[in-house]
Design a protein around this motif. Structure first.
Motif, PDB file in Angstrom:
ATOM      1  N   ASP A  87     -91.028 -23.563  79.225  1.00 15.28           N
ATOM      2  CA  ASP A  87     -90.394 -23.364  80.527  1.00 15.28           C
ATOM      3  C   ASP A  87     -91.492 -23.243  81.587  1.00 15.28           C
ATOM      4  O   ASP A  87     -92.236 -22.262  81.610  1.00 15.28           O
ATOM      5  CB  ASP A  87     -89.533 -22.097  80.521  1.00 15.28           C
ATOM      6  CG  ASP A  87     -88.503 -22.107  79.401  1.00 15.28           C
ATOM      7  OD1 ASP A  87     -88.182 -23.199  78.898  1.00 15.28           O
ATOM      8  OD2 ASP A  87     -88.030 -21.016  79.032  1.00 15.28           O
ATOM      9  N   SER A  88     -91.607 -24.242  82.446  1.00  9.92           N
ATOM     10  CA  SER A  88     -92.620 -24.258  83.506  1.00  9.92           C
ATOM     11  C   SER A  88     -91.956 -23.938  84.835  1.00  9.92           C
ATOM     12  O   SER A  88     -90.881 -24.463  85.129  1.00  9.92           O
ATOM     13  CB  SER A  88     -93.299 -25.629  83.582  1.00  9.92           C
ATOM     14  OG  SER A  88     -93.819 -26.010  82.320  1.00  9.92           O
ATOM     15  N   TYR A  89     -92.594 -23.095  85.635  1.00  9.06           N
ATOM     16  CA  TYR A  89     -91.949 -22.685  86.875  1.00  9.06           C
ATOM     17  C   TYR A  89     -92.943 -22.615  88.032  1.00  9.06           C
ATOM     18  O   TYR A  89     -94.154 -22.485  87.851  1.00  9.06           O
ATOM     19  CB  TYR A  89     -91.239 -21.341  86.695  1.00  9.06           C
ATOM     20  CG  TYR A  89     -92.118 -20.199  86.236  1.00  9.06           C
ATOM     21  CD1 TYR A  89     -92.866 -19.452  87.142  1.00  9.06           C
ATOM     22  CD2 TYR A  89     -92.205 -19.853  84.887  1.00  9.06           C
ATOM     23  CE1 TYR A  89     -93.667 -18.395  86.720  1.00  9.06           C
ATOM     24  CE2 TYR A  89     -92.998 -18.810  84.461  1.00  9.06           C
ATOM     25  CZ  TYR A  89     -93.730 -18.082  85.382  1.00  9.06           C
ATOM     26  OH  TYR A  89     -94.538 -17.042  84.967  1.00  9.06           O
ATOM     27  N   ILE A 107     -87.463 -23.909  87.889  1.00 10.25           N
ATOM     28  CA  ILE A 107     -87.915 -23.853  86.503  1.00 10.25           C
ATOM     29  C   ILE A 107     -87.576 -25.185  85.828  1.00 10.25           C
ATOM     30  O   ILE A 107     -86.474 -25.721  86.012  1.00 10.25           O
ATOM     31  CB  ILE A 107     -87.250 -22.709  85.719  1.00 10.25           C
ATOM     32  CG1 ILE A 107     -87.475 -21.369  86.418  1.00 10.25           C
ATOM     33  CG2 ILE A 107     -87.797 -22.643  84.300  1.00 10.25           C
ATOM     34  CD1 ILE A 107     -86.820 -20.212  85.706  1.00 10.25           C
ATOM     35  N   HIS A 108     -88.527 -25.710  85.066  1.00 13.02           N
ATOM     36  CA  HIS A 108     -88.325 -26.940  84.296  1.00 13.02           C
ATOM     37  C   HIS A 108     -88.339 -26.576  82.812  1.00 13.02           C
ATOM     38  O   HIS A 108     -89.323 -26.038  82.308  1.00 13.02           O
ATOM     39  CB  HIS A 108     -89.417 -27.956  84.608  1.00 13.02           C
ATOM     40  CG  HIS A 108     -89.291 -29.239  83.843  1.00 13.02           C
ATOM     41  ND1 HIS A 108     -88.489 -30.280  84.259  1.00 13.02           N
ATOM     42  CD2 HIS A 108     -89.848 -29.636  82.671  1.00 13.02           C
ATOM     43  CE1 HIS A 108     -88.570 -31.271  83.405  1.00 13.02           C
ATOM     44  NE2 HIS A 108     -89.390 -30.903  82.418  1.00 13.02           N
ATOM     45  N   ASP A 118     -84.768 -32.951  79.144  1.00 15.02           N
ATOM     46  CA  ASP A 118     -85.235 -31.804  79.910  1.00 15.02           C
ATOM     47  C   ASP A 118     -84.178 -31.398  80.930  1.00 15.02           C
ATOM     48  O   ASP A 118     -83.289 -32.169  81.281  1.00 15.02           O
ATOM     49  CB  ASP A 118     -86.536 -32.145  80.643  1.00 15.02           C
ATOM     50  CG  ASP A 118     -87.682 -32.420  79.691  1.00 15.02           C
ATOM     51  OD1 ASP A 118     -87.504 -32.202  78.476  1.00 15.02           O
ATOM     52  OD2 ASP A 118     -88.743 -32.856  80.167  1.00 15.02           O
ATOM     53  N   SER A 119     -84.288 -30.173  81.434  1.00 11.61           N
ATOM     54  CA  SER A 119     -83.359 -29.692  82.453  1.00 11.61           C
ATOM     55  C   SER A 119     -84.128 -28.900  83.499  1.00 11.61           C
ATOM     56  O   SER A 119     -85.261 -28.463  83.262  1.00 11.61           O
ATOM     57  CB  SER A 119     -82.251 -28.832  81.829  1.00 11.61           C
ATOM     58  OG  SER A 119     -82.801 -27.694  81.182  1.00 11.61           O
ATOM     59  N   GLN A 120     -83.517 -28.736  84.663  1.00  9.84           N
ATOM     60  CA  GLN A 120     -84.135 -28.025  85.775  1.00  9.84           C
ATOM     61  C   GLN A 120     -83.201 -26.955  86.309  1.00  9.84           C
ATOM     62  O   GLN A 120     -81.975 -27.089  86.218  1.00  9.84           O
ATOM     63  CB  GLN A 120     -84.507 -28.980  86.913  1.00  9.84           C
ATOM     64  CG  GLN A 120     -85.576 -30.009  86.569  1.00  9.84           C
ATOM     65  CD  GLN A 120     -85.050 -31.157  85.751  1.00  9.84           C
ATOM     66  OE1 GLN A 120     -83.922 -31.584  85.947  1.00  9.84           O
ATOM     67  NE2 GLN A 120     -85.860 -31.664  84.824  1.00  9.84           N
ATOM     68  N   GLU A 121     -83.772 -25.930  86.871  1.00  9.25           N
ATOM     69  CA  GLU A 121     -82.988 -24.868  87.498  1.00  9.25           C
ATOM     70  C   GLU A 121     -83.647 -24.476  88.811  1.00  9.25           C
ATOM     71  O   GLU A 121     -84.840 -24.172  88.864  1.00  9.25           O
ATOM     72  CB  GLU A 121     -82.882 -23.656  86.574  1.00  9.25           C
ATOM     73  CG  GLU A 121     -82.002 -22.557  87.140  1.00  9.25           C
ATOM     74  CD  GLU A 121     -81.511 -21.610  86.068  1.00  9.25           C
ATOM     75  OE1 GLU A 121     -80.453 -20.981  86.270  1.00  9.25           O
ATOM     76  OE2 GLU A 121     -82.176 -21.483  85.022  1.00  9.25           O
ATOM     77  N   ASP A 140     -78.220 -29.150  83.317  1.00 11.05           N
ATOM     78  CA  ASP A 140     -78.459 -29.264  81.894  1.00 11.05           C
ATOM     79  C   ASP A 140     -78.047 -30.653  81.402  1.00 11.05           C
ATOM     80  O   ASP A 140     -77.323 -31.371  82.097  1.00 11.05           O
ATOM     81  CB  ASP A 140     -77.664 -28.192  81.135  1.00 11.05           C
ATOM     82  CG  ASP A 140     -78.174 -26.790  81.422  1.00 11.05           C
ATOM     83  OD1 ASP A 140     -79.308 -26.679  81.918  1.00 11.05           O
ATOM     84  OD2 ASP A 140     -77.436 -25.827  81.170  1.00 11.05           O
ATOM     85  N   PRO A 141     -78.485 -31.053  80.190  1.00  8.57           N
ATOM     86  CA  PRO A 141     -78.123 -32.376  79.688  1.00  8.57           C
ATOM     87  C   PRO A 141     -76.610 -32.602  79.573  1.00  8.57           C
ATOM     88  O   PRO A 141     -76.146 -33.736  79.713  1.00  8.57           O
ATOM     89  CB  PRO A 141     -78.784 -32.417  78.303  1.00  8.57           C
ATOM     90  CG  PRO A 141     -79.934 -31.473  78.407  1.00  8.57           C
ATOM     91  CD  PRO A 141     -79.446 -30.373  79.314  1.00  8.57           C
TER      92      PRO A 141
END
Length: 238
Positions: A87-89, A107-108, A118-121, A140-141
């Protein structure tokens, strides 16, 4: 987030989960944190990384201006049944004064070892007189999630903290259930918190808009589709 960060995550494997800790060092105007415990609760409590695997860790680099970047791996993928998650942010957090502040970021979520998209927030939070409010949207996917959050820590009658979360889930493809299809649903939770003799006690009620056979389509934040009451006790030893 750059791949070299993963080598820093791997270095945390020597740390025992039972003795989880955070290493912190100042680098000029930057503050670096490296450890096996989440060092940041993003969006003022809305997005909080959790430790799920036997081996986990991450790093967080913040600047005096309020800008920060980091990477958290709730599972390094060494234990059976657990896959590597990274989780990269990136975000920006700034107080206006002692009673008002805000935070925005992204957040990725990635899963390098499995064929999962992958998903993002995207998130934002506001602190007002000690209470925290936040909102987030994630792609999300299989669905899109819109969440609002409130932590009324600024006003605690009888020393009891109250926090609430409400999420709307929109499925990309309707799920077949008995008697029809489910294309969207909502879930929510309410938490009452109070410290007692060094122990943090949480009483949690969670529920969703689905019930009965429709629960086969549930994939939300709660551990159970139907109404559930949970008592949680936690004590920090260091």
């Amino acid at each position: 987030m750059l791949k070299p960060f993963l080598f820093l995550l791997a270095s945390l494997l020597a740390c025992s989960v039972a003795n989880a800790q955070i290493f912190q060092r100042e680098l000029g105007d930057f503050d670096l944190k490296l450890g096996t415990s989440p060092s940041r609760s993003m969006a003022q409590g809305l997005v909080k990384p959790s430790s799920t695997g036997s081996f986990h860790g991450g790093l967080d680099l913040s600047h005096d201006s309020g800008f920060y970047v980091g990477q958290w791996s709730p599972s390094v993928g060494l234990s059976p049944g657990n896959n590597l998650e990274v989780d990269s942010y990136v975000g920006f957090k700034q107080p206006f004064d002692h009673s008002l502040g805000y935070e925005v970021g992204m957040i990725h979520y990635s899963y390098p070892t499995v064929e999962t998209l992958d998903s993002q927030e995207f998130f934002g939070g506001l602190t007002l007189l000690g209470s925290r409010f936040g909102a987030a949207f994630s792609n999300d996917p299989d669905k899109q999630n819109s969440t609002v959050f409130a932590d009324l820590s600024g006003n605690q009658p009888f020393g009891i903290g109250v926090s609430m979360k409400y999420t709307t889930h929109q499925l990309n493809a309707p799920v077949s259930v008995e008697g029809g299809y489910v294309g969207s649903f909502t879930d929510w939770s309410v938490t009452l918190s109070r410290p007692f003799m060094g122990i943090d006690l949480d009483l949690i009620y969670s529920d969703s808009s689905l019930s009965g056979s429709d629960c086969s389509a549930y994939s939300g934040h709660n551990s159970q589709c139907d109404g559930l009451v949970t008592l949680k006790a936690q004590h920090a030893f260091y």
